[in-house]
Design a protein around this motif. Structure first.
Motif, short mmCIF file in Angstrom:
data_model
loop_
_atom_site.label_atom_id
_atom_site.label_comp_id
_atom_site.label_asym_id
_atom_site.label_seq_id
_atom_site.Cartn_x
_atom_site.Cartn_y
_atom_site.Cartn_z
N SER A 10 0.85 -1.19 0.00
CA SER A 10 0.00 0.00 0.00
C SER A 10 0.88 1.24 0.00
O SER A 10 2.04 1.19 0.40
N TRP A 12 0.17 5.62 0.55
CA TRP A 12 -0.77 6.72 0.68
C TRP A 12 -0.18 7.98 0.04
O TRP A 12 1.03 8.14 -0.03
N THR A 22 -5.29 5.99 -0.77
CA THR A 22 -4.42 4.84 -0.56
C THR A 22 -4.49 3.97 -1.80
O THR A 22 -5.58 3.56 -2.22
N VAL A 24 -3.05 0.39 -3.67
CA VAL A 24 -2.50 -0.91 -3.32
C VAL A 24 -1.68 -1.46 -4.49
O VAL A 24 -1.72 -0.94 -5.60
#
Length: 124
Positions: A10, A12, A22, A24
């Protein structure tokens, strides 16, 4: 703007409107802030040309994910997030710098968490 594909679990960042986002592993996103771009580059959060090359494991992962028609979803216990987050995903500057490990991280390499849980120990 820089379009980047995320290789970490992940990452951000703040989008162009200043909203916290966020991404992934396998997401391709526009990184608009220099701070986010530098942080991601410093910690290797973005796919390289080698990662995206024909025949690479990462490119195969992205293709399988696209074929499934759904983004990867990772469900974490909020109490464990810092222990599993890459330095690039942390908002703590000391963790981002690499000078300290995220809380509860395990440096033994076996993947287990050393985070202590529970309340106070009672004598009795």
């Amino acid at each position: 703007m820089a379009e980047k594909t995320i290789v970490h679990g992940s990452f951000w960042y703040l989008d162009g409107e200043g909203l916290h986002q966020t991404a992934v592993r396998g997401d391709t996103v526009d990184i608009t802030r220099d701070e986010d771009l530098k942080r991601g580059e410093r910690h290797g959060a973005f796919a390289t040309e080698k990662d995206l090359a024909e025949g690479s494991d990462f490119r195969a992962f992205v293709a399988r994910r696209a074929a499934a028609g759904a983004p990867a979803v990772v469900t974490l216990d909020p109490a464990e997030v810092e222990a599993r987050m890459s330095p690039a995903g942390s908002s703590d500057p000391a963790i981002q710098s690499g000078l300290i490990a995220p809380t509860g991280s395990d440096r033994s390499g076996d993947g287990s968490s050393s985070t202590r849980r529970g309340g106070r120990k009672t004598e009795g």
